[in-house]
Design an enzyme around this catalytic site. Sequence first.
Site, short mmCIF file in Angstrom:
data_model
loop_
_atom_site.label_atom_id
_atom_site.label_comp_id
_atom_site.label_asym_id
_atom_site.label_seq_id
_atom_site.Cartn_x
_atom_site.Cartn_y
_atom_site.Cartn_z
N ASN A 1 -1.97 2.41 5.45
CA ASN A 1 -1.05 1.32 5.10
C ASN A 1 -0.76 0.57 6.39
OD1 ASN A 1 1.07 -0.28 4.17
ND2 ASN A 1 2.58 1.35 4.39
N GLY A 2 -1.02 -0.73 6.41
CA GLY A 2 -0.78 -1.52 7.62
C GLY A 2 -1.95 -2.45 7.85
N GLU B 1 17.83 -17.97 -6.22
CA GLU B 1 17.42 -16.64 -6.66
C GLU B 1 16.93 -16.66 -8.10
OE1 GLU B 1 16.56 -14.04 -5.38
OE2 GLU B 1 16.85 -12.43 -6.81
N TRP C 1 -2.67 -2.75 -1.77
CA TRP C 1 -2.38 -4.17 -1.86
C TRP C 1 -3.32 -4.82 -0.84
CZ3 TRP C 1 -0.70 -8.30 1.14
CH2 TRP C 1 -0.24 -9.43 0.43
N LYS D 1 13.19 -15.52 -9.22
CA LYS D 1 12.95 -14.47 -10.22
C LYS D 1 11.97 -14.97 -11.28
CE LYS D 1 13.98 -11.58 -8.67
NZ LYS D 1 14.64 -11.36 -7.41
N HIS E 1 17.95 -36.60 -4.96
CA HIS E 1 17.12 -37.09 -3.84
C HIS E 1 15.65 -36.73 -4.00
CE1 HIS E 1 20.83 -38.21 -1.87
NE2 HIS E 1 21.31 -37.04 -2.26
N GLU F 1 8.32 -15.43 -9.79
CA GLU F 1 7.53 -14.26 -9.38
C GLU F 1 7.11 -13.39 -10.55
OE1 GLU F 1 9.50 -11.40 -6.85
OE2 GLU F 1 11.43 -11.87 -7.73
N LYS G 1 5.89 -4.55 -3.53
CA LYS G 1 7.34 -4.38 -3.34
C LYS G 1 7.76 -4.54 -1.89
CE LYS G 1 11.48 -3.23 -4.72
NZ LYS G 1 12.22 -4.33 -5.36
N CYS H 1 0.85 -1.19 0.00
CA CYS H 1 0.00 0.00 0.00
C CYS H 1 0.88 1.24 0.00
CB CYS H 1 -0.95 0.09 1.19
SG CYS H 1 -2.18 -1.20 1.21
N ARG I 1 4.10 -0.54 -4.68
CA ARG I 1 3.76 -1.01 -3.34
C ARG I 1 2.41 -1.75 -3.31
NH1 ARG I 1 6.91 1.72 0.61
NH2 ARG I 1 5.40 1.14 2.18
C1 F6R Z 1 11.76 -10.76 -4.75
C2 F6R Z 1 11.61 -9.73 -3.76
C3 F6R Z 1 11.14 -10.11 -2.40
C4 F6R Z 1 11.90 -9.28 -1.34
C5 F6R Z 1 11.33 -9.58 0.05
C6 F6R Z 1 12.10 -8.83 1.12
O1 F6R Z 1 12.26 -10.26 -5.95
O2 F6R Z 1 11.83 -8.57 -4.03
O3 F6R Z 1 11.29 -11.48 -2.18
O4 F6R Z 1 13.25 -9.61 -1.41
O5 F6R Z 1 9.99 -9.21 0.09
O6 F6R Z 1 12.04 -7.47 0.91
P1 F6R Z 1 13.08 -6.50 1.57
O7 F6R Z 1 14.42 -6.80 1.00
O8 F6R Z 1 12.61 -5.12 1.20
O9 F6R Z 1 13.04 -6.75 3.03
#
Ligand code: F6R
Length: 623
Positions: free
Chosen positions: A101-102, A496, A75, A500, A519, A503, A618, A2, A27
């Site tokens: 937001n929250g 990672e 969100w 990527k 395994h 997501e 985000k 949000c 966000r």
């Molecule tokens: C994936 C991604 C998320 C963040 C996670 C932690 O691409 O961006 O998995 O890494 O939500 O976010 P931060 O780093 O802001 O604590």
Amino acid sequence: MCGIVGYVGPRNVQDFLLEGLRRLEYRGYDSAGTAIIENHHDLLVTKSVGRIANLAQRVTGSSDDCQIGIGHTRWATHGAATLVNAHPHVGGENCLAIVHNGVIENFAELRSQLVSQGYSFVSETDTEVIAHLLSEQIRQKTGGDRSGTTYPRELGMEAIREIMPRLRGTYGLAILFKDWPETLFAVRLGSPLIIGVGDGEHFVASDASPLAGFTDQIVYLADHQIAMISEDRLQVSHRDQGPVAHDVQKMEIRSNQVELGDYEHYMLKEIFEQPESIRNTLRGRLNHDDATPVFGGLNLSPQELRKVKRIVLTACGTSWHSALVGEYLIEEIANIPVEVEYASELRYRNSPTEAETILIAITQSGETADTLAALKEMKRKGHPTLAICNVVGSSIAQEADGGVYLHAGPEIGVASTKAYTSQCIALTLLALYLGRLRHVSYETGRQMIDQINQLPEAVEKALQTNRQVAEIARKYHACDNFLYLGRHYNFPTALEGALKLKEISYVHAEGYPSAEMKHGPIALVDLNTPSVFVMPTGFIYEKVMSNLEEIKARGGPVIAIAAQGDQRVADVADDVIYVPPTAEFLQPIVTVIPLQLLSYHIALMRGCDVDKPRNLAKSVTVE
Ligand code: F6R
């Protein structure tokens, strides 16, 4: 999670709110809305479902007689992404509008109390509870007098202060009261809010990005603080302590950093910014004479750090993967035992920790609720806490005892890219720093610093694979399952790469240590399940090569990320992406580049919204 904006001043209010919301859209993008006060008493709320572009079509623009407004991009947490659940929410008799937001954890209980007092609810949100709670508080303070009698705006501040203890959970709120059309109120507990100070104008936002290009003077609102904001005056009060002074700080972000420029997507822009963001993370932190990295803000002396017996690294998502890289680095280089914990698990576990343990939280946003809570819990237990964080002044940066800022610049694409590589480099520096406090020799330190200095150039070269990666993506983009495999330093890279892809392209992908696939996951291998091997040359190369052969023997296609000059892999893999050879401890930062590009191109080819993948936001500011 949000995004909130607010404005009071002479500009066209709706224009600023829409621009601010566009910049905060990462966000959350389930719905959006604005509320403005026109002609000094008309509270006008506009909402839409989906992206800010939809809202922009509905907003008619504000008249000259409008100086104040708030906006929100959502969100969804409580209630689906519908128009009624979109913010702003209005309180009893349309007397106020609120954006939030929250999460209010006790909203159900508060809601039934308010219903029994005669309030009716139109949405399923927890936010509407705050709106009615506040209007009820105002009603009680004025005796329900809405006859036009003018009460001072301090009464609004007072009402906010009084309802705060009743709200359990987290909130960043911006509030407009119809009765005080020149004043914007903002309050926070556990969710970020900053105030921009301009010349005869003020701004409110969840983070600094909406303010870039408007003002570089900002005030970070702290937990339990309430701000009363007019065009030319900002007053901050603490819930329990009354009026408090506020620091105006200079913001680092420039407006060109939050614009797309010539790129089609923020993700691609941020991938290509990595040589520069890595240079920024390194800047001023390598001392050649002493053959050691240096840090300004650890707030732990070399003597204290020498006594550390264990390090707990905690984070979520991509940042958790950089923590895994950190585990290999710190154990290997500094010889200190490391545990990597999901922040959401650490918070509720009761694992025994020795006294000489320090906690390092790793986070791009500095606002991730689980990471913040884990850090607070370890701090409460008496452990020194550090944060490796990108966003200056964020909640985690403020809460930690010390830390390292990444200086990677704003990361707007929802999928983290440049923050990840900067986290890895910050952890590399930390590992070498700790190593040099212990057993790493001057000569080895010098050699490692030279290798670190060559990293931005290696990343530049790795980016040159972009066109080839796009061709490989074309070949495999219709596949619905991928395996990502690597070992040692490149096991986190495999995780990672898989994250990527998942997501942003919604393709199922699993990351595994390559030997571990025997395994279980090897059962997934078939003609349509490509395995991406991260296998630059190094001490474990032969073993990974055997794992690759095992996949090939079962007919699975293989894409290898290998070091330039490795001819052997080309004979067995179906496709090879060559990256520059680097020292093993730096490999994860180089090998992840083609994986970021691969996920980007596959997502594009599958028609996905790369910068705003479905269901994601985000910064995850709820548990
Ligand atoms: C994936 C991604 C998320 C963040 C996670 C932690 O691409 O961006 O998995 O890494 O939500 O976010 P931060 O780093 O802001 O604590």
